[in-house]
Design a protein around this motif. Structure first.
Motif, PDB file in Angstrom:
ATOM      1  N   LYS A  84      29.261 -28.283  46.708  1.00 30.47           N
ATOM      2  CA  LYS A  84      29.236 -27.633  47.782  1.00 30.47           C
ATOM      3  C   LYS A  84      30.456 -27.966  48.583  1.00 30.47           C
ATOM      4  O   LYS A  84      30.922 -27.040  49.480  1.00 30.47           O
ATOM      5  CB  LYS A  84      27.852 -28.203  48.710  1.00 30.47           C
ATOM      6  CG  LYS A  84      27.650 -27.748  50.190  1.00 30.47           C
ATOM      7  CD  LYS A  84      26.281 -27.757  50.525  1.00 30.47           C
ATOM      8  CE  LYS A  84      25.337 -26.872  49.571  1.00 30.47           C
ATOM      9  NZ  LYS A  84      23.989 -26.996  49.852  1.00 30.47           N
ATOM     10  N   LEU A  85      30.958 -29.191  48.496  1.00 35.39           N
ATOM     11  CA  LEU A  85      32.253 -29.525  49.176  1.00 35.39           C
ATOM     12  C   LEU A  85      33.373 -28.694  48.678  1.00 35.39           C
ATOM     13  O   LEU A  85      34.235 -28.295  49.647  1.00 35.39           O
ATOM     14  CB  LEU A  85      32.543 -30.849  49.150  1.00 35.39           C
ATOM     15  CG  LEU A  85      31.715 -32.065  49.888  1.00 35.39           C
ATOM     16  CD1 LEU A  85      31.882 -33.249  49.594  1.00 35.39           C
ATOM     17  CD2 LEU A  85      32.170 -31.952  51.306  1.00 35.39           C
ATOM     18  N   ARG A  86      33.234 -28.420  47.571  1.00 34.03           N
ATOM     19  CA  ARG A  86      34.614 -27.412  46.869  1.00 34.03           C
ATOM     20  C   ARG A  86      34.542 -26.271  47.316  1.00 34.03           C
ATOM     21  O   ARG A  86      35.445 -25.659  47.664  1.00 34.03           O
ATOM     22  CB  ARG A  86      34.483 -27.577  45.086  1.00 34.03           C
ATOM     23  CG  ARG A  86      34.898 -28.896  44.674  1.00 34.03           C
ATOM     24  CD  ARG A  86      34.974 -28.915  42.977  1.00 34.03           C
ATOM     25  NE  ARG A  86      35.424 -30.121  42.751  1.00 34.03           N
ATOM     26  CZ  ARG A  86      36.569 -30.516  42.606  1.00 34.03           C
ATOM     27  NH1 ARG A  86      37.572 -29.691  42.974  1.00 34.03           N
ATOM     28  NH2 ARG A  86      36.768 -31.659  42.087  1.00 34.03           N
ATOM     29  N   ASP A  87      33.169 -25.754  47.544  1.00 34.28           N
ATOM     30  CA  ASP A  87      33.062 -24.400  48.080  1.00 34.28           C
ATOM     31  C   ASP A  87      33.390 -23.952  49.592  1.00 34.28           C
ATOM     32  O   ASP A  87      34.147 -23.237  50.002  1.00 34.28           O
ATOM     33  CB  ASP A  87      31.341 -23.767  47.817  1.00 34.28           C
ATOM     34  CG  ASP A  87      31.165 -23.746  46.438  1.00 34.28           C
ATOM     35  OD1 ASP A  87      32.121 -23.497  45.662  1.00 34.28           O
ATOM     36  OD2 ASP A  87      30.026 -23.736  46.190  1.00 34.28           O
ATOM     37  N   ARG A  88      32.908 -25.151  50.311  1.00 30.86           N
ATOM     38  CA  ARG A  88      33.262 -25.192  51.672  1.00 30.86           C
ATOM     39  C   ARG A  88      34.744 -25.600  52.094  1.00 30.86           C
ATOM     40  O   ARG A  88      35.329 -24.742  52.987  1.00 30.86           O
ATOM     41  CB  ARG A  88      32.530 -26.175  52.434  1.00 30.86           C
ATOM     42  CG  ARG A  88      31.180 -25.999  52.390  1.00 30.86           C
ATOM     43  CD  ARG A  88      30.725 -24.806  53.270  1.00 30.86           C
ATOM     44  NE  ARG A  88      31.074 -24.678  54.600  1.00 30.86           N
ATOM     45  CZ  ARG A  88      30.202 -25.311  55.657  1.00 30.86           C
ATOM     46  NH1 ARG A  88      29.126 -25.759  55.316  1.00 30.86           N
ATOM     47  NH2 ARG A  88      30.514 -25.147  56.757  1.00 30.86           N
ATOM     48  N   LEU A  89      35.556 -26.212  51.101  1.00 31.59           N
ATOM     49  CA  LEU A  89      36.818 -26.675  51.321  1.00 31.59           C
ATOM     50  C   LEU A  89      37.968 -25.861  50.645  1.00 31.59           C
ATOM     51  O   LEU A  89      38.996 -26.314  50.686  1.00 31.59           O
ATOM     52  CB  LEU A  89      36.885 -28.132  51.117  1.00 31.59           C
ATOM     53  CG  LEU A  89      36.116 -29.049  52.215  1.00 31.59           C
ATOM     54  CD1 LEU A  89      36.267 -30.455  51.633  1.00 31.59           C
ATOM     55  CD2 LEU A  89      36.488 -28.819  53.553  1.00 31.59           C
ATOM     56  N   ALA A  90      37.514 -24.879  49.927  1.00 27.76           N
ATOM     57  CA  ALA A  90      38.444 -24.262  49.188  1.00 27.76           C
ATOM     58  C   ALA A  90      39.467 -23.473  49.988  1.00 27.76           C
ATOM     59  O   ALA A  90      39.224 -22.907  50.997  1.00 27.76           O
ATOM     60  CB  ALA A  90      37.791 -22.802  48.302  1.00 27.76           C
ATOM     61  N   GLY A  91      40.808 -23.784  49.454  1.00 28.85           N
ATOM     62  CA  GLY A  91      41.844 -22.950  50.374  1.00 28.85           C
ATOM     63  C   GLY A  91      42.458 -23.722  51.405  1.00 28.85           C
ATOM     64  O   GLY A  91      43.134 -22.993  52.332  1.00 28.85           O
TER      65      GLY A  91
END
Length: 220
Positions: A84-91
């Motif tokens: 979830k963190l990777r998805d929210r913090l992508a880019g």
């Protein structure tokens, strides 16, 4: 015999826990499976050590089953939080790392996107990033959070120490202001003590100027 039982259960949990890494496309053993395997082995050992000799194998099986569920639960909890963190913090420029030895998740926030030069107040344009982090932390409320500040080696040690502490405190305070329970959050400044790159050039010093948010797994 009970060692063989524990090893068999742990091995089965690892094999059945193979998944495809969504970022590399490679097959791998999920961290939840590792947690389940470790839990199974520990559960067997504890159960056997507290049971009379004639019934140890049966108790080992029971303890392994209970330990496998408990260990796997923490692993899966952290796995889903990491995704979830990777998805929210992508880019957005924030690194998301996983400590394989502890299961903790580490968010690396470069100083150049988090703070103005030589300042400890969070940049307003970085608020949405911290808002996203806070949203996930509030959802996974069984973790604790350690925020640490770091600097390069330029300047006096006392100045760097204070700046790192103030920056860590600013990030901690912001997360609390967005609804993360204060009792879960602590902050510390390390100054120049823990570089992640060489301080011999600007590229390395830029990496060393950072705040890290470490998300610690729940204690069982």
């Amino acid at each position: 015999m009970r060692i063989l039982v524990a090893a068999t259960i742990a091995g089965a949990l690892v094999v059945t826990g193979c998944t495809t890494n969504p970022y590399t496309g490679e097959s791998q053993v999920s961290k939840g499976a590792y947690g389940a395997a470790i839990g199974a082995a520990l559960g067997c050992g504890v159960a056997a050590a507290t049971t009379k000799k004639g019934k140890r194998d049966d108790r080992c099986l029971q303890g392994a089953a209970i330990g496998g569920v408990a260990g796997g639960g923490v692993g899966v909890y952290m796995d889903t939080q990491e995704k979830k963190l990777r998805d929210r913090l992508a880019g957005v420029g924030v690194g998301v790392q996983r400590d394989k030895s502890t299961g903790a998740i580490n968010l690396v926030m470069p100083g150049n996107i988090t703070f103005a030069t030589a300042q400890s107040s969070v940049r307003a344009d970085f608020y949405p990033v911290l808002d996203a982090v806070a949203d996930v932390l509030k959802e996974y409320k069984d973790t604790t959070i350690t925020v640490s500040g770091h600097t390069d080696n330029v300047g006096a040690d006392a100045y760097n120490q204070k700046l790192s502490q103030d920056r860590a405190g600013s990030v901690s305070s912001y997360l609390v202001s967005r609804g993360v329970a204060a009792a879960r959050v602590s902050s510390v400044g390390y100054g120049k003590s823990y570089p992640i790159a060489s301080n011999n050039d600007e590229a390395g010093r830029s990496q060393n100027r950072r705040v890290e948010v470490r998300i610690n797994p729940p204690q069982q």
